[in-house]
Motif scaffolding. Structure first.
Motif, short mmCIF file in Angstrom:
data_model
loop_
_atom_site.label_atom_id
_atom_site.label_comp_id
_atom_site.label_asym_id
_atom_site.label_seq_id
_atom_site.Cartn_x
_atom_site.Cartn_y
_atom_site.Cartn_z
N TYR A 1 0.82 -1.22 0.00
CA TYR A 1 0.00 0.00 0.00
C TYR A 1 0.86 1.27 0.00
O TYR A 1 0.34 2.36 0.10
CB TYR A 1 -0.94 0.00 1.20
CG TYR A 1 -2.05 -1.03 1.06
CD1 TYR A 1 -3.28 -0.68 0.49
CD2 TYR A 1 -1.85 -2.35 1.44
CE1 TYR A 1 -4.27 -1.62 0.33
CE2 TYR A 1 -2.85 -3.30 1.27
CZ TYR A 1 -4.06 -2.92 0.72
OH TYR A 1 -5.05 -3.85 0.56
N THR A 2 2.20 1.09 -0.05
CA THR A 2 3.08 2.25 -0.15
C THR A 2 3.69 2.25 -1.54
O THR A 2 3.28 1.46 -2.40
CB THR A 2 4.19 2.17 0.91
OG1 THR A 2 4.97 1.00 0.67
CG2 THR A 2 3.60 2.10 2.31
N ASN A 3 4.67 3.10 -1.79
CA ASN A 3 5.34 3.16 -3.10
C ASN A 3 6.80 2.71 -2.96
O ASN A 3 7.69 3.24 -3.62
CB ASN A 3 5.26 4.58 -3.69
CG ASN A 3 3.82 5.06 -3.79
OD1 ASN A 3 3.48 6.10 -3.27
ND2 ASN A 3 2.96 4.29 -4.43
N LYS A 4 7.03 1.70 -2.07
CA LYS A 4 8.40 1.27 -1.78
C LYS A 4 8.40 -0.21 -1.40
O LYS A 4 7.47 -0.67 -0.73
CB LYS A 4 8.96 2.13 -0.64
CG LYS A 4 10.43 1.88 -0.35
CD LYS A 4 10.99 3.01 0.49
CE LYS A 4 10.81 2.74 1.97
NZ LYS A 4 11.55 3.73 2.79
N PHE A 5 9.44 -0.94 -1.84
CA PHE A 5 9.56 -2.36 -1.48
C PHE A 5 11.05 -2.72 -1.50
O PHE A 5 11.79 -2.32 -2.41
CB PHE A 5 8.80 -3.23 -2.49
CG PHE A 5 8.99 -4.71 -2.26
CD1 PHE A 5 8.36 -5.35 -1.20
CD2 PHE A 5 9.83 -5.46 -3.06
CE1 PHE A 5 8.54 -6.70 -0.97
CE2 PHE A 5 10.02 -6.81 -2.84
CZ PHE A 5 9.38 -7.43 -1.79
N THR A 6 11.51 -3.45 -0.46
CA THR A 6 12.93 -3.86 -0.39
C THR A 6 13.02 -5.36 -0.63
O THR A 6 12.34 -6.15 0.04
CB THR A 6 13.52 -3.49 0.98
OG1 THR A 6 13.42 -2.07 1.14
CG2 THR A 6 14.99 -3.90 1.04
#
Length: 798
Positions: free
Chosen positions: A643-648
């Protein structure tokens, strides 16, 4: 022996807003215990704003004003005991309270054309995302409107304001710690629009003309104070001010006119900002004194061999003065010449005309007289013979009730037989109730048809009804019947018949039809009202109500059709029933924006992307991240329900190429992908750095474990994947063990643990509520032990 020392009350985790005070306290069972405080494994001797207190058995660590540096794990050790807890620092976006109150309670007011600047300074943990919305749509920069944002403020600038900029605005400030929404109002004021037309002439005479108009559709944001009325004589160039009216009065009478002259009139609205453009009238002529209009044709009352009696009604238009009498004229049927019956006006509305010639057929007409003179003559009466009456008509045939309900009866009949008179001019219907002996006429004029509906009857009553045929001699013999009226149907309170087929939440694809049927029951028939967000429906919506069902129909759904719809069913007694449901108009999402890749932690890549434009109207939007290890290889999902605009992504193998793509998803489907252009690669460590330590026998490189990058708290959604990672140093390479709530996770297949060159990761594949808790990673080698802890919080995916 003396009792052992132990902790009566442990330290407890504390969540505190940045800038607020915080306190950690524990209670021991011995007064002489002196203890030491540690933060993140390091002994605390002095730290700005942090104080240690001991009050009897209670040991306290007090932070006057919490800052980001105070976040971490604290431990109290003393007398052979230890207890520990964490301080979490929350720093949501905040705006000065006085400014916030002014913004939300006092509208920002500007004049048309003026520059508008609304600046909102804020504090909070960066990054803070600022969004401005008007009428639920995000504002985008254009030639007039500009939204600026820095790390300390956001500002709306409008270079030249217009009336359409007025309205309700929402500013949404969002960071990792929370959301602040500010509702504010902008009012752009201007002079009014012209009054609404057309100008009507409600009275016109030789001396006075009365004008009427409607208030402006837009008062410019300031109430109309007055109206200015002007006139211009046709053929002249100058306008003359006639006067001013207060705002409540939209009529004006002027006596500054001359008989038979023509004028133009114009009206302007005035508010505190100025005077509107003018509303102009058509050409108006000041007429001379008005004589009466024509009455309706006179009616024949009776006829004999030399006398005919007629009657009439006053005309609808009486002119400028009262009617003093009437002039009557006659002519023989088939001739053109009208002859006067009276020279002096008669005041009555009935006249017996004598000295007629027996057997001739006559027509009559009437004109009204007032102070202006004789008005227009009526149309001619029906032709009538000067002769003694024929015999009355016979009785009507087959009189019967064809239909009835609880307030009316419909009668039908046939003409009298031919031998009983074939000159029938019409019929009359009379009625009386069972407890009344007097007959009442139901019709004022003769009925031409052979059917009639008697209305206004009482339920559960018995009535007598009779019908007579009419001719010049008068009414014939009556045909009579009796009819009983049905009881009124029982009153049924309005009730909406909501079952499983009626949904309370509808998701509609943009462009599709919105069709909702709501069945109901009520007696008598109720009034059905539909609302959207508490207001009348837009014109695009159509409502069809019949046979106990009301239907809402919108042909091609638009995003603006999203909202709360309410149907209300109400009867004449004020009893009502209501039902509300939500409509969400959505579409397959648009693709996310460009992707950016960064290595924030060794051997891990952080994928960030610009949000999909669909985030503006889609509340249930989420993202899926996929990776591929060659240009033509298979794509694999590595992150879902994001649901955010970031993934690691942590499971990188040095020396391989990685491609990433991101798609936006909602209930209707997935967008097209946004993809990386260049592959991502972590270089393999070069051989020359893999030097065996025994060549440096003189130097002891052994080091106890230490955390280069500690664990961080995570908040994730049920069903998604959680990656927790940290970086560990030490020599020999430490052994890594993961714990959840002090339970060793080594043998648990639910968790996937990796250790790539000191980057330690724990993956929880499908997060559920029971995965919530405190996670700890422990690093040990022969020189010592280190650990790092973090909290995992689970939130529902709604």
């Amino acid at each position: 022996s003396a009792p052992r020392c132990h902790v009566n009350k442990q330290l407890l985790d504390v969540r505190v807003l940045k800038g607020e005070p915080a306190e950690l306290s524990c209670t021991v069972n011995k007064n002489e215990v002196t203890g030491t405080w540690f933060k993140d494994g390091l002994k605390l001797t002095s730290m700005d704003g942090v104080f240690f207190e001991k009050e009897g058995l209670v040991h306290k660590l007090v932070i006057n004003k919490v800052e980001d540096i105070h976040a971490g794990k604290y431990r109290f050790v003393g007398g052979g005991i230890k207890t520990e807890a964490s301080v979490f620092v929350e720093d949501p976006p905040q705006v000065d309270k006085v400014l916030l109150k002014n913004l939300t309670s006092v509208p920002t007011v500007a004049k048309v054309g003026q520059k508008v600047k609304i600046k909102i300074p804020f504090e909070g943990r960066l990054p803070v995302r600022a969004t401005w919305l008007k009428d639920r749509m995000e504002l985008v920069n254009d030639t007039r409107v500009c939204v600026d944002k820095t790390e300390t403020f956001t500002m709306l600038s409008i270079s030249s304001s217009e009336r359409k900029d007025s309205g309700d605005y929402k500013v949404r400030l969002k960071n990792d710690s929370g959301v602040l929404e500010i509702n504010l109002k902008l009012v752009v004021i201007d002079k009014p629009q012209p009054p609404a037309g057309p100008i009507k002439i409600v009275e016109n005479s030789a001396n006075n003309i009365t004008l009427q108009w409607k208030p402006p559709k837009d008062d410019g944001g300031k109430p109309v104070q007055s109206y200015i009325v002007e006139s211009q004589q046709v053929g002249k160039s100058d306008w003359v001010t006639l006067g001013e009216t207060p705002r409540s009065c939209t009529t004006f009478t002027t006596n500054k006119v001359e008989e038979d002259m023509s004028y133009y009139f114009r009206v302007r609205a005035v508010n505190a900002e100025g005077t509107s453009d003018a509303l102009e009238s058509e050409e108006v002529k000041a007429v001379s004194k008005a004589s009466p209009g024509a009455p309706d044709p006179p009616e024949i009352v009776s006829a004999s061999r030399d006398t005919i009696t007629i009657s009439w009604k006053a005309p609808h238009k009486t002119g400028n003065s009262r009617i003093v009498g009437y002039i009557i004229q006659k002519r023989k049927k088939g001739t053109m010449t009208w002859l006067p019956v009276n020279n002096v006006p008669v005041a009555d509305k009935q006249l017996k005309i004598t000295k007629l010639k027996k057997g001739l057929q006559y027509e009559f007409r009437v004109a009204a007289v007032n102070a202006a003179g004789v008005g227009d003559a009526s149309e001619p009466s029906q032709p009538v013979f000067a002769q003694d009456s024929t015999k009355p008509p016979g009785q009507v045939q087959d009189l019967k009730v064809s239909s009835s309900d609880n307030t009316s009866v419909t009668l039908t009949w046939k003409r009298p037989e031919a031998k009983d008179g074939n000159d029938v001019k019409g019929y009359e219907v009379e009625m009386r109730s069972s407890n009344n002996l007097n007959w009442t006429k139901c019709n004022t004029r003769p009925i031409e048809m052979t059917t009639y509906t008697v209305k206004g009857l009482q339920a559960k009553e018995m009535y007598f009804l009779r019908v007579r045929a009419l001719n010049d001699s008068g009414p014939g013999e009556a045909a009579e019947l009796e009819a009983s009226i049905e009881a009124a149907p029982p009153v049924v309170s309005p009730r909406l018949l909501i079952d499983d087929t009626v949904k309370r939440f509808l998701v509609i694809k943009a462009g599709n039809t919105i069709r909702v049927n709501i069945p109901f029951e009520a007696s008598p028939d109720p009034v059905v009202t539909w609302l959207k967000d508490g207001l009348p429906l837009p014109n695009r919506a159509t409502i069809n109500t019949k046979d106990g069902t009301t239907q809402l129909l919108i042909g091609a759904a638009e995003f603006t059709d999203s909202g709360t719809y309410t149907v209300r069913v109400q009867n004449g007694l004020g009893q009502r029933a209501t039902f509300s449901f939500q409509v969400q108009v959505t579409d397959i999402p648009q693709s996310p924006g460009p992707i950016k890749l960064e290595e924030n932690v060794p051997n891990a890549v952080t994928v960030t992307w610009e949000p999909s434009a669909s985030e503006k109207w889609e509340s249930n939007l989420y993202y899926t991240v996929l990776k591929c290890e060659s240009q033509k290889g298979l794509w694999h999902v590595v992150g879902d329900l994001i649901y955010t605009n970031k993934f690691t992504f942590t499971k990188l193998v040095p020396g391989r190429d990685y491609y990433f793509r991101v798609v936006a998803k909602n209930n209707l489907g997935a967008s097209g992908p946004s993809e990386t252009v260049q592959p991502w690669r972590i270089q393999k460590p070069k051989a020359e750095f893999q030097v065996k330590p025994q060549k440096y026998r003189g130097v002891n490189q052994n080091q106890p474990p230490r955390f280069l990058v500690p664990l961080k708290p995570h908040v994730v959604t049920t069903g998604s994947e959680c990656h927790m990672s940290c970086a560990v140093g030490g020599h020999p390479p430490p052994k890594i063990t993961w714990y959840k709530d002090s339970r060793d996770l080594s043998g648990d297949p639910t968790y996937f643990c990796t250790n790539d060159f000191g980057v330690c990761s724990l993956v929880v594949f499908c997060v559920a509520k029971h995965d919530e808790g405190e996670y700890m990673v422990e690093a040990t080698n022969e020189l010592g032990r280190a650990f790092s802890k973090a909290i995992l919080t689970i939130k529902g995916n709604n």
